[in-house]
Design an enzyme around this catalytic site. Structure first.
Site, PDB file in Angstrom:
ATOM      1  N   LEU A 111       0.663  -1.377   0.053  1.00  0.00           N
ATOM      2  CA  LEU A 111       0.136  -0.132   0.001  1.00  0.00           C
ATOM      3  C   LEU A 111       0.783   1.266  -0.105  1.00  0.00           C
ATOM      4  O   LEU A 111       1.919   1.174   0.832  1.00  0.00           O
ATOM      5  CB  LEU A 111      -1.125   0.000   1.048  1.00  0.00           C
ATOM      6  N   GLY A 156       0.939  -5.296   1.167  1.00  0.00           N
ATOM      7  CA  GLY A 156      -0.382  -5.389   0.266  1.00  0.00           C
ATOM      8  C   GLY A 156       0.302  -6.148  -1.279  1.00  0.00           C
ATOM      9  O   GLY A 156      -0.504  -6.901  -1.869  1.00  0.00           O
ATOM     10  N   ASN A 180       3.713  -7.617   6.674  1.00  0.00           N
ATOM     11  CA  ASN A 180       4.567  -7.208   7.805  1.00  0.00           C
ATOM     12  C   ASN A 180       3.873  -5.803   8.360  1.00  0.00           C
ATOM     13  O   ASN A 180       4.497  -4.818   8.943  1.00  0.00           O
ATOM     14  CB  ASN A 180       5.949  -6.914   7.242  1.00  0.00           C
ATOM     15  N   GLU A 181       2.616  -5.668   8.234  1.00  0.00           N
ATOM     16  CA  GLU A 181       1.827  -4.542   8.882  1.00  0.00           C
ATOM     17  C   GLU A 181       2.252  -4.197  10.347  1.00  0.00           C
ATOM     18  O   GLU A 181       2.537  -2.813  10.726  1.00  0.00           O
ATOM     19  CB  GLU A 181       0.623  -4.797   8.615  1.00  0.00           C
TER      20      GLU A 181
END
Length: 305
Positions: A111, A156, A180-181
């Protein structure tokens, strides 16, 4: 004959009719060529972010991401992605899609953080709805979908790969893939999680999501995040071979089976779509999250400089 050709070209230009030209980058009257000069078995369309080529003889399309510099999933990119996917879904000649990158060493960086930082509530709603739409269309596609992952694929980018039927990744110790957010102080949405769990199982997904892990290629293969690992020069050949194997089955049987297997995950997301948007907006708008995202963007700017 030359004069007649010139007159015909002018009429086509005035009519606005479009034909594909020899360069897949260009569409429109200015690039018109007599259709007889074009190879009938290939179609191509392109925009600033994505290049798509369809081989009508095999029914296989290839979609290449080309969004400088790291194929970030911006609002513009997501919009073009959905438009391209819809075109292929509606084309009876297309039965399969291979997704890859035209940018060296990166499949997609995920993202676009700039879409989530310092923007209005209305923008956050529009952006997140576009992210949802991308996943809904790809995860629920009737086409055979293969991710040919030729670079790192965090967050994303990993979701796009997870949404495909099959994942092949280039063998390179520098490449990583994962959701890996958590490393950025962001929580992966429930439908990211559901897609991940469906692929690697609950325990592996739980550990990976909590720690925000980015898995090296060999580890990604070991946990089932990718299905195969190949040298870079073999990637397209292997992707084509996998697609051929899947296309050997009757389309209706494969499509109905895919729909049955993915229905629960899709239905769960669709039933909570508006709630998910509101949760995203509420979470993203927090001062602490905006501060964290701003710090991350500053870090990226320093790295570039």
């Amino acid at each position: 004959m030359a004069a007649a050709a010139m007159i015909l070209a002018r009429r086509v230009a005035r009519s606005g009719v479009r034909f594909p030209c020899s360069s897949p980058q260009v569409w429109g009257p200015a690039a018109w060529q007599p259709p007889a000069l074009l190879p009938a078995q290939r179609r191509a369309f392109s925009n600033n972010k994505i290049l798509v080529e369809l081989d009508t003889s095999s029914g296989i399309a290839t979609m290449k991401f080309k969004n400088p510099q790291v194929n970030s999933l911006s609002l513009d990119f997501l919009t073009e992605f959905c438009i391209s996917l819809e075109k292929l879904e509606n084309d009876r000649a297309c039965r399969a899609l291979i997704i890859t990158s035209a940018i060296p060493r990166i499949f997609s960086a995920g993202l676009d953080i700039t879409e989530m930082c310092g923007k209005s509530t209305e923008h956050y709603v529009e952006f997140w709805r576009a992210v949802q739409e991308m996943w809904i269309r790809l995860y629920g596609s009737n086409m055979v979908t293969v991710a040919a992952i030729n670079g790192s694929s965090p967050a994303g980018g990993c979701l796009i790969a997870l949404s495909c039927d099959y994942r092949i990744m280039v063998e390179n110790p520098k490449y990583v893939i994962g959701l890996n957010e958590a490393q950025l102080g962001i929580v992966a949405p429930f439908w990211f999680k559901d897609t991940f769990v469906s692929t690697v199982g609950h325990r592996v997904a739980e550990r990976s999501l909590q720690l925000g892990l980015l898995h090296p290629v060999s580890e990604a293969r070991q946990i089932g995040l990718v299905d195969e690992v190949v040298p870079e020069e073999k990637l397209q050949e292997k992707a084509a071979a996998v697609v051929a194997q899947w296309l050997a089955l009757p389309d209706h049987a494969r499509q109905l089976t895919k729909s049955m297997m993915r229905k629960a995950v899709l239905d769960h997301m669709l039933a909570h779509r508006e709630e998910d948007i509101q949760n995203f907006v509420k979470f993203t708008s927090r001062d602490s999250i905006q501060k964290s995202l701003s710090m991350y963007m500053e870090m990226l700017k320093k790295k570039k400089s």
